[in-house]
Design an enzyme around this catalytic site. Structure first.
Site, mmCIF file in Angstrom:
data_model
loop_
_atom_site.group_PDB
_atom_site.id
_atom_site.type_symbol
_atom_site.label_atom_id
_atom_site.label_comp_id
_atom_site.label_asym_id
_atom_site.label_seq_id
_atom_site.Cartn_x
_atom_site.Cartn_y
_atom_site.Cartn_z
ATOM 1 N N HIS A 72 -13.663 1.128 8.823
ATOM 2 C CA HIS A 72 -12.777 0.090 8.271
ATOM 3 C C HIS A 72 -13.204 -0.300 6.846
ATOM 4 O O HIS A 72 -13.376 -1.487 6.537
ATOM 5 C CB HIS A 72 -12.755 -1.142 9.179
ATOM 6 C CG HIS A 72 -11.486 -1.940 9.037
ATOM 7 N ND1 HIS A 72 -10.911 -2.627 10.071
ATOM 8 C CD2 HIS A 72 -10.691 -2.169 7.965
ATOM 9 C CE1 HIS A 72 -9.824 -3.238 9.645
ATOM 10 N NE2 HIS A 72 -9.666 -2.967 8.362
ATOM 11 N N ASP A 123 10.718 2.745 6.590
ATOM 12 C CA ASP A 123 10.330 1.338 6.720
ATOM 13 C C ASP A 123 11.429 0.620 7.506
ATOM 14 O O ASP A 123 12.614 0.941 7.349
ATOM 15 C CB ASP A 123 10.170 0.688 5.338
ATOM 16 C CG ASP A 123 9.351 -0.592 5.398
ATOM 17 O OD1 ASP A 123 8.259 -0.635 4.809
ATOM 18 O OD2 ASP A 123 9.792 -1.567 6.066
ATOM 19 N N ILE A 149 0.837 -1.203 0.000
ATOM 20 C CA ILE A 149 0.000 0.000 0.000
ATOM 21 C C ILE A 149 0.873 1.255 0.000
ATOM 22 O O ILE A 149 0.650 2.191 -0.778
ATOM 23 C CB ILE A 149 -0.973 -0.019 1.205
ATOM 24 C CG1 ILE A 149 -1.972 -1.168 1.012
ATOM 25 C CG2 ILE A 149 -1.686 1.319 1.360
ATOM 26 C CD1 ILE A 149 -2.923 -1.394 2.155
ATOM 27 N N GLU A 157 -13.113 -2.193 17.458
ATOM 28 C CA GLU A 157 -14.110 -1.921 16.419
ATOM 29 C C GLU A 157 -15.369 -2.729 16.733
ATOM 30 O O GLU A 157 -15.265 -3.863 17.209
ATOM 31 C CB GLU A 157 -13.552 -2.322 15.040
ATOM 32 C CG GLU A 157 -12.351 -1.473 14.655
ATOM 33 C CD GLU A 157 -11.760 -1.825 13.287
ATOM 34 O OE1 GLU A 157 -12.291 -2.717 12.604
ATOM 35 O OE2 GLU A 157 -10.762 -1.177 12.907
ATOM 36 N N GLY A 207 -11.482 0.942 4.093
ATOM 37 C CA GLY A 207 -10.390 1.282 3.172
ATOM 38 C C GLY A 207 -10.323 0.340 1.977
ATOM 39 O O GLY A 207 -10.111 0.766 0.843
ATOM 40 N N GLY A 208 -10.512 -0.942 2.237
ATOM 41 C CA GLY A 208 -10.385 -1.918 1.149
ATOM 42 C C GLY A 208 -11.721 -2.366 0.598
ATOM 43 O O GLY A 208 -11.777 -3.293 -0.207
ATOM 44 N N ALA A 214 -4.764 4.117 8.116
ATOM 45 C CA ALA A 214 -5.655 3.123 7.487
ATOM 46 C C ALA A 214 -4.988 1.753 7.576
ATOM 47 O O ALA A 214 -5.265 0.877 6.768
ATOM 48 C CB ALA A 214 -5.935 3.502 6.039
HETATM 49 N N1 LIG Z 1 -8.111 -0.144 6.055
HETATM 50 C C1 LIG Z 1 -8.284 -1.243 5.374
HETATM 51 O O1 LIG Z 1 -9.388 -1.614 5.013
HETATM 52 C C2 LIG Z 1 -7.079 -2.054 5.002
HETATM 53 C C3 LIG Z 1 -7.106 -2.830 3.838
HETATM 54 C C4 LIG Z 1 -5.961 -3.531 3.472
HETATM 55 C C5 LIG Z 1 -4.834 -3.495 4.292
HETATM 56 N N2 LIG Z 1 -4.856 -2.766 5.453
HETATM 57 C C6 LIG Z 1 -3.679 -2.711 6.330
HETATM 58 O O2 LIG Z 1 -2.701 -1.863 5.727
HETATM 59 C C7 LIG Z 1 -1.409 -2.230 6.234
HETATM 60 C C8 LIG Z 1 -0.405 -2.267 5.094
HETATM 61 O O3 LIG Z 1 -0.780 -3.272 4.161
HETATM 62 P P1 LIG Z 1 0.249 -3.766 3.030
HETATM 63 O O4 LIG Z 1 -0.467 -4.739 2.184
HETATM 64 O O5 LIG Z 1 0.905 -2.597 2.423
HETATM 65 O O6 LIG Z 1 1.303 -4.532 3.963
HETATM 66 P P2 LIG Z 1 2.807 -4.923 3.600
HETATM 67 O O7 LIG Z 1 3.112 -6.085 4.455
HETATM 68 O O8 LIG Z 1 2.956 -5.036 2.121
HETATM 69 O O9 LIG Z 1 3.659 -3.636 4.075
HETATM 70 C C9 LIG Z 1 3.867 -3.304 5.405
HETATM 71 C C10 LIG Z 1 5.202 -2.587 5.474
HETATM 72 O O10 LIG Z 1 5.344 -2.030 6.785
HETATM 73 C C11 LIG Z 1 6.696 -2.201 7.182
HETATM 74 N N3 LIG Z 1 6.746 -2.066 8.638
HETATM 75 C C12 LIG Z 1 6.288 -2.930 9.564
HETATM 76 N N4 LIG Z 1 6.437 -2.434 10.793
HETATM 77 C C13 LIG Z 1 6.989 -1.200 10.640
HETATM 78 C C14 LIG Z 1 7.362 -0.193 11.537
HETATM 79 N N5 LIG Z 1 7.173 -0.319 12.849
HETATM 80 N N6 LIG Z 1 7.919 0.928 11.039
HETATM 81 C C15 LIG Z 1 8.110 1.075 9.705
HETATM 82 N N7 LIG Z 1 7.780 0.141 8.804
HETATM 83 C C16 LIG Z 1 7.204 -0.986 9.265
HETATM 84 C C17 LIG Z 1 7.074 -3.557 6.641
HETATM 85 O O11 LIG Z 1 8.468 -3.734 6.558
HETATM 86 C C18 LIG Z 1 6.386 -3.511 5.265
HETATM 87 O O12 LIG Z 1 7.230 -2.956 4.280
HETATM 88 C C19 LIG Z 1 -1.588 -3.555 6.949
HETATM 89 O O13 LIG Z 1 -1.599 -3.354 8.326
HETATM 90 C C20 LIG Z 1 -2.956 -4.025 6.479
HETATM 91 O O14 LIG Z 1 -3.587 -4.839 7.422
HETATM 92 C C21 LIG Z 1 -5.952 -2.038 5.808
#
Ligand SMILES: NC(=O)c1ccc[n+]([C@@H]2O[C@H](COP(=O)([O-])OP(=O)(O)OC[C@H]3O[C@@H](n4cnc5c(N)ncnc54)[C@H](O)[C@@H]3O)[C@@H](O)[C@H]2O)c1
Length: 399
Positions: free
Chosen positions: A281, A170, A151, A258, A283-284, A227
């Site tokens: 919630h 990151d 994301i 939630e 976002g997706g 998000a």
């Molecule tokens: N709001 C929604 O409806 C919705 C929908 C989809 C995903 N999400 C959430 O969005 C988030 C990101 O999803 P994604 O698919 O990009 O995940 P991803 O696993 O592809 O990316 C997460 C990134 O965060 C980094 N990271 C982890 N802990 C960290 C920290 N403390 N500091 C800095 N970087 C850190 C990881 O190294 C990774 O690069 C997830 O938590 C997912 O659950 C929310």
């Protein structure tokens, strides 16, 4: 082979599976444990969303089940260990809604910079308050992305296209996209960003990583967006910084607690604050994401059934063999003990079978090996492999 799809899964899944030759039954509702126990004999693959719970008891009454497709992101509704023990593969769609999340965040960045939540609220209350005070273009402002994964990187690309400068932090080494700049610490990002957007994953160590100390380090009148995961942010601390005016606006789509059921009251210290966007919630949650999920998960089920691929399975060893072009393929799920691969190859060699490709992965106590062969695999070879004390299941396919 029969596929049962519950909970109104997108029609694209039905099309994909029917085109692959499966007999698909689609139902709009979920099923209770007892209903599943009665319905699953004779079903080879099951598709569910988040409201159908697959317990060990359900699996005990599903003698023909080989795979479960979760047409959603989470897999908490399935007893994954029990499924693995029984050799049943579970798939989900972890990335199919990435674009939907990114588009929501883009909308929020602009809405908060223009203070739209406040303006629309006043208009609904009959107040005409035409003023440019506190309203900004986003062009030339700096977006700080925390968590540069699926994301975070997509957001980076879209934000740059709108003229924002992007910086990111990151914990892992991530390739920078476009002109985005990597920051080596979170503090460095907070000191420079006009908008901070969290996109970290849900690892336990991320609980509470964003609180009073981090809000204090953000620039005065900056914007905050989460998000990602609710547990990451201290919402009481955020409330204080919004009330003090230090944070000029915030958008939150995820919360530490939630409501479980549609219609339950949503409780949060962020309710009622000016220039704060709260969304449930979602976002997706878009039609496009649903279609993408339907396409993605049905593809995983199809490839598992027709070619033995467990690619991106959440509970079995992950093996992604190439498309089946050799004359035959054997998939062998086994207990992960030393010597199994040698045992497989000895049996094949003793039966005169020529191995042309072999793909192995292990996960905890299980191993999965896919072997491509030229020529016919004799019944004798299959029987010997099946008789191994380490065998969980053995399947074969012809090209
Ligand atoms: N709001 C929604 O409806 C919705 C929908 C989809 C995903 N999400 C959430 O969005 C988030 C990101 O999803 P994604 O698919 O990009 O995940 P991803 O696993 O592809 O990316 C997460 C990134 O965060 C980094 N990271 C982890 N802990 C960290 C920290 N403390 N500091 C800095 N970087 C850190 C990881 O190294 C990774 O690069 C997830 O938590 C997912 O659950 C929310």
């Amino acid at each position: 082979m029969k596929v049962l799809l519950l909970e109104n899964i997108h029609p694209v899944a039905v099309q994909t599976l029917e085109a692959a030759g499966f007999d698909v039954e689609l139902r709009s509702s979920s099923m209770s444990e007892d209903e599943l126990v009665a319905a699953l004999p004779g079903v080879t693959m099951l598709g569910i969303r988040s409201n159908t719970h697959i317990t060990a008891r359900v699996l005990d009454h599903a003698p023909d089940l080989t795979a479960i497709g979760c047409f959603c992101i989470g897999t908490n509704q399935v007893d994954l260990a029990a499924a693995a023990q029984r050799g049943i593969a579970v798939f989900n769609a972890p990335y199919s809604n990435t674009r939907s999340v990114v588009e929501l965040v883009i909308a929020e960045i602009i809405s908060l910079a223009r203070r739209l939540p406040e303006k629309t609220q006043k208009m609904h209350a009959g107040i005409w308050d035409k003023s440019a005070k506190g309203s900004h273009e986003v062009r030339g402002r700096t977006l700080g992305i925390v968590g540069y994964g699926n994301i975070g990187t997509q957001l980076s690309n879209l934000a740059e296209a709108m003229g924002l400068n992007v910086i990111f932090y990151d914990v892992a080494d991530r390739l920078r996209h476009g002109n985005a700049r990597r920051m080596h610490t979170l503090d460095a990002l907070l000191a420079e960003a006009d908008v901070v957007s969290l996109h970290v994953d849900g690892r336990p160590g991320n609980a509470g990583i964003f609180g009073d100390e981090q809000f204090k380090k953000m620039k005065p009148r900056s914007i905050f967006i989460n998000a990602a995961r609710g547990m990451v942010v201290d919402t009481e601390a955020l409330r204080e910084h919004i009330l003090s005016g230090h944070i000029a606006g915030a958008a939150l789509d995820v919360f530490p607690i939630e409501p479980k059921v549609q219609g339950d009251e949503f409780e949060s210290p962020l309710r009622g604050l000016d220039n704060v966007i709260l969304t449930p919630h979602v976002g997706g949650s878009t039609q496009e994401a649903q279609e993408e999920i339907g396409y993605f998960v049905s593809g995983k089920l199809k490839n598992f059934q027709l070619e033995g691929s467990t690619a991106l399975s959440v509970n079995l060893p992950d093996v992604q063999p190439p498309a089946l072009v050799e004359e035959a393929r054997i998939g062998f799920l086994h207990i992960n003990v030393p010597g199994v691969l040698a045992e497989v190859n000895n049996i094949l060699a003793s039966e005169g079978v020529n191995v042309t490709g072999q793909y192995l992965a292990t996960r905890g106590e299980q191993g999965y090996v896919v072997t491509d062969v030229s020529g016919h695999v004799s019944e004798a070879a299959i029987s010997k492999l099946q008789a191994s004390p380490h065998t969980q299941w053995l399947r074969s396919w012809d090209a």
